[in-house]
Scaffold this motif. Structure first.
Motif, PDB file in Angstrom:
ATOM      1  N   TYR A   1      56.577  19.451 -19.186  1.00  0.00           N
ATOM      2  CA  TYR A   1      57.387  18.943 -18.084  1.00  0.00           C
ATOM      3  C   TYR A   1      56.587  17.932 -17.276  1.00  0.00           C
ATOM      4  O   TYR A   1      55.363  17.871 -17.387  1.00  0.00           O
ATOM      5  CB  TYR A   1      57.817  20.099 -17.180  1.00  0.00           C
ATOM      6  N   SER A   2      57.279  17.150 -16.485  1.00  0.00           N
ATOM      7  CA  SER A   2      56.544  16.302 -15.542  1.00  0.00           C
ATOM      8  C   SER A   2      56.524  17.012 -14.189  1.00  0.00           C
ATOM      9  O   SER A   2      57.389  17.842 -13.908  1.00  0.00           O
ATOM     10  CB  SER A   2      57.182  14.914 -15.430  1.00  0.00           C
ATOM     11  N   ALA A   3      55.546  16.690 -13.368  1.00  0.00           N
ATOM     12  CA  ALA A   3      55.427  17.368 -12.071  1.00  0.00           C
ATOM     13  C   ALA A   3      54.580  16.529 -11.120  1.00  0.00           C
ATOM     14  O   ALA A   3      53.658  15.817 -11.547  1.00  0.00           O
ATOM     15  CB  ALA A   3      54.779  18.748 -12.249  1.00  0.00           C
ATOM     16  N   TYR A   4      54.909  16.605  -9.856  1.00  0.00           N
ATOM     17  CA  TYR A   4      54.212  15.838  -8.817  1.00  0.00           C
ATOM     18  C   TYR A   4      54.128  16.635  -7.516  1.00  0.00           C
ATOM     19  O   TYR A   4      54.980  17.489  -7.255  1.00  0.00           O
ATOM     20  CB  TYR A   4      54.980  14.548  -8.495  1.00  0.00           C
TER      21      TYR A   4
ATOM     22  N   ALA B   1      55.652  10.430  -4.116  1.00  0.00           N
ATOM     23  CA  ALA B   1      55.130  11.531  -4.920  1.00  0.00           C
ATOM     24  C   ALA B   1      53.768  11.125  -5.456  1.00  0.00           C
ATOM     25  O   ALA B   1      53.411   9.944  -5.434  1.00  0.00           O
ATOM     26  CB  ALA B   1      56.087  11.853  -6.062  1.00  0.00           C
ATOM     27  N   CYS B   2      53.031  12.112  -5.940  1.00  0.00           N
ATOM     28  CA  CYS B   2      51.662  11.846  -6.356  1.00  0.00           C
ATOM     29  C   CYS B   2      51.317  12.776  -7.516  1.00  0.00           C
ATOM     30  O   CYS B   2      51.660  13.957  -7.476  1.00  0.00           O
ATOM     31  CB  CYS B   2      50.813  12.104  -5.111  1.00  0.00           C
TER      32      CYS B   2
ATOM     33  N   ARG C   1      47.645   9.327  -8.466  1.00  0.00           N
ATOM     34  CA  ARG C   1      48.448   8.097  -8.575  1.00  0.00           C
ATOM     35  C   ARG C   1      49.767   8.299  -7.846  1.00  0.00           C
ATOM     36  O   ARG C   1      50.411   9.349  -7.991  1.00  0.00           O
ATOM     37  CB  ARG C   1      48.706   7.756 -10.041  1.00  0.00           C
ATOM     38  N   ILE C   2      50.144   7.271  -7.082  1.00  0.00           N
ATOM     39  CA  ILE C   2      51.275   7.460  -6.182  1.00  0.00           C
ATOM     40  C   ILE C   2      52.529   6.757  -6.667  1.00  0.00           C
ATOM     41  O   ILE C   2      52.475   5.604  -7.098  1.00  0.00           O
ATOM     42  CB  ILE C   2      50.876   6.981  -4.774  1.00  0.00           C
ATOM     43  N   LEU C   3      53.648   7.448  -6.627  1.00  0.00           N
ATOM     44  CA  LEU C   3      54.958   6.855  -6.906  1.00  0.00           C
ATOM     45  C   LEU C   3      55.591   6.545  -5.564  1.00  0.00           C
ATOM     46  O   LEU C   3      55.708   7.437  -4.716  1.00  0.00           O
ATOM     47  CB  LEU C   3      55.855   7.845  -7.645  1.00  0.00           C
ATOM     48  N   ASP C   4      56.026   5.319  -5.402  1.00  0.00           N
ATOM     49  CA  ASP C   4      56.475   4.890  -4.075  1.00  0.00           C
ATOM     50  C   ASP C   4      57.596   3.864  -4.204  1.00  0.00           C
ATOM     51  O   ASP C   4      57.433   2.702  -3.842  1.00  0.00           O
ATOM     52  CB  ASP C   4      55.259   4.305  -3.326  1.00  0.00           C
ATOM     53  N   PRO C   5      58.766   4.289  -4.694  1.00  0.00           N
ATOM     54  CA  PRO C   5      59.829   3.321  -4.985  1.00  0.00           C
ATOM     55  C   PRO C   5      60.459   2.686  -3.743  1.00  0.00           C
ATOM     56  O   PRO C   5      61.140   1.678  -3.859  1.00  0.00           O
ATOM     57  CB  PRO C   5      60.857   4.147  -5.755  1.00  0.00           C
ATOM     58  N   PHE C   6      60.246   3.257  -2.552  1.00  0.00           N
ATOM     59  CA  PHE C   6      60.931   2.722  -1.361  1.00  0.00           C
ATOM     60  C   PHE C   6      59.955   2.121  -0.346  1.00  0.00           C
ATOM     61  O   PHE C   6      60.274   1.983   0.822  1.00  0.00           O
ATOM     62  CB  PHE C   6      61.785   3.823  -0.717  1.00  0.00           C
TER      63      PHE C   6
END
Ligand code: ATP
Ligand code: MG
Length: 444
Positions: free
Chosen positions: A19-22, A120-121, A126-131
């Motif tokens: 699974y993916s997870a953050y 999310a991280c 590594r950071i997810l930052d779509p907004f």
């Protein structure tokens, strides 16, 4: 970004199972700000049942499985793990009609309230930052994810959360988001009192509290309508430079960032506009405002569903907010008897803040007086004085043995305690019994 080992491990457990997870939300925001996160929340593509398999044998709490949340407890620390989800439509402005689990993190991030809360991280930091939440952190801005009006229509609590985060982080609110707040705040009416209370308490304890209360009085007084007359209220009194609202805010700023103290100051003068009288010189007087404020405070706290103990404490502090205080031992003992040490020290602080907030008193003098009071109390307490019935060297049984009955016993103990506090008799068994006999002799 610094990620605790336990969080990395939780993420990698889920990843090894395919699974993916953050880590997500507040913990990412706070870490990027260099603040210590209160808790670490995780999100994952695993469905609740799948999470239970991944973490089988561990200490699990099924917090909200239907909403996709499982709590994994490690070393006594709870970690909430939630399946990626999107919310269905909101017809009641507070709960989604349904939630659907999805397998994409970006969809989960898009349902979150503010850009700074929608990051999310992963386990490598590594950071997810779509907004563009990170940019908004840099600009110190609260901005809705998506269309503010729509997001507030979905869940009105977000209006108050915007003010809460602006206060706690001391951020500005972005223009469109602000406009939507100013239009839609009456929809807060539909939000459960407990959710309002939680956000409001965080708001009033935030570093930017004063700015928010000055900037959004209509929202605060929508939640606590009895404060409406305070806004803009000219006290017409030479001891007060500010309106009741401005004085209230300054008094709040003058006490520590503690929910009970801040709430006490928010309500302490709420009764003033209701009890005002004007004398021949046009000067405003506010006799009885303490009791009036206390009564309104009790109603406010009940409506916001404060627990009984906290509510009673705040009401007591509001009622007593300007009782006379002095360093004299006799008076301090009386106050200790009535309020206990913790609340008496709170009253010292309240007094000081209240004085400074008038805008007409010398702040240095007020602070020096606060220190004197605390020192005087320290030295009174160092003598281990008697100031409660428990401290008396005799008790009801002793009086019963001497033939006192029923109410007489309690009354006699109170009389004796008063005389001990006044220094008229010693707190010894012998002296107390002698005084009791003398007192009875007087009666018959
Ligand atoms: P705190 O440090 O006060 O706990 P937080 O950001 O963790 O701040 P929570 O209330 O714990 O705030 O919520 C966790 C996350 O869930 C938020 O960061 C946000 O992404 C999301 N969230 C919470 N409440 C809402 C809401 N009403 N609408 C949309 N998203 C929300
Ligand atoms: Mg949180």
């Amino acid at each position: 970004m610094q990620i605790p080992e336990e969080v990395k491990d939780l993420i990698s457990c889920l990843r090894s199972a395919g699974y993916s997870a953050y880590a997500v939300g507040g913990c990412v925001r706070d870490s990027l700000l260099g603040r210590t996160p209160g808790d670490w929340d995780l999100c994952t593509s695993a469905l609740p049942e799948e999470m239970k398999t991944v973490f089988a044998g561990e200490h699990l709490v099924e917090t909200g499985l239907r909403h996709g949340t499982l709590t994994v407890v490690r070393n006594h620390v709870p970690y909430e793990v939630t399946t990626y989800r999107i919310d269905g439509t909101y017809t009641d402005h507070r709960h989604p009609d349904s939630v659907s689990f999805v397998d994409r993190i970006d969809l989960d991030l898009s349902r979150r309230d503010f850009t700074i809360n929608a990051m999310a991280c992963d386990d490598l930091g590594r950071i997810l930052d779509p907004f563009e939440g990170r940019a908004d952190l840099g600009r110190r801005l609260i901005r809705c994810v998506g269309e503010p009006e729509q997001r507030f229509e979905e869940d009105a609590l977000r209006i108050l959360r915007a003010l809460r985060f602006a206060s706690v982080l001391d951020f500005e609110i972005e223009g469109e988001t602000e406009r939507a707040i100013r239009t839609l705040y009456p929809t807060l009416e539909r939000v459960a009192a407990e959710r309002i209370r939680t956000e409001l308490m965080k708001l009033i304890c935030g570093a930017g509290m004063g700015r928010i209360l000055r900037g959004y009085p209509e929202v605060i007084t929508f939640l606590i309508p009895c404060l409406k007359p305070a806004v803009g209220y000219d006290q017409q009194n030479p001891h007060h430079r500010y309106t009741v609202w401005e004085h209230t805010i300054r008094a709040m700023e003058g006490v520590p960032q503690d929910p009970a103290l801040r709430m006490t100051m928010l309500l302490h003068d709420s009764g003033k506009p209701y009890v005002r009288t004007t004398d021949g010189q046009g000067i405003g007087h506010y006799a009885g405002h303490q009791a009036f404020s206390a009564r309104m405070a009790a109603e406010v706290l009940e409506k916001l569903r404060f627990d009984r103990a906290q509510s009673e404490r705040i009401v007591r502090l509001v009622e007593a907010h300007d009782i006379p205080l002095s360093t004299e031992k006799r008076l301090l003992l009386r106050r200790l008897n009535k309020y206990g040490e913790e609340d008496l020290r709170a009253l010292f602080v309240i007094h000081c803040a209240d004085r400074i907030a008038t805008g007409t008193r010398n702040p240095e003098h007020a602070r020096a007086h606060l220190e004197e009071l605390n020192r005087a109390l320290d030295s009174v307490l160092a003598e281990r004085p008697c100031y409660t019935l428990k401290d008396l060297k005799i008790n009801g049984r002793d009086l019963l043995d001497r033939g006192l009955r029923g109410r007489e016993i309690g009354e006699m103990l109170e009389i004796l305690l008063g005389r001990v506090m006044d220094g008229r008799i010693d707190n010894t068994r012998e002296a107390l019994l002698k005084e009791a006999d003398r007192e009875r002799g007087k009666e018959t």
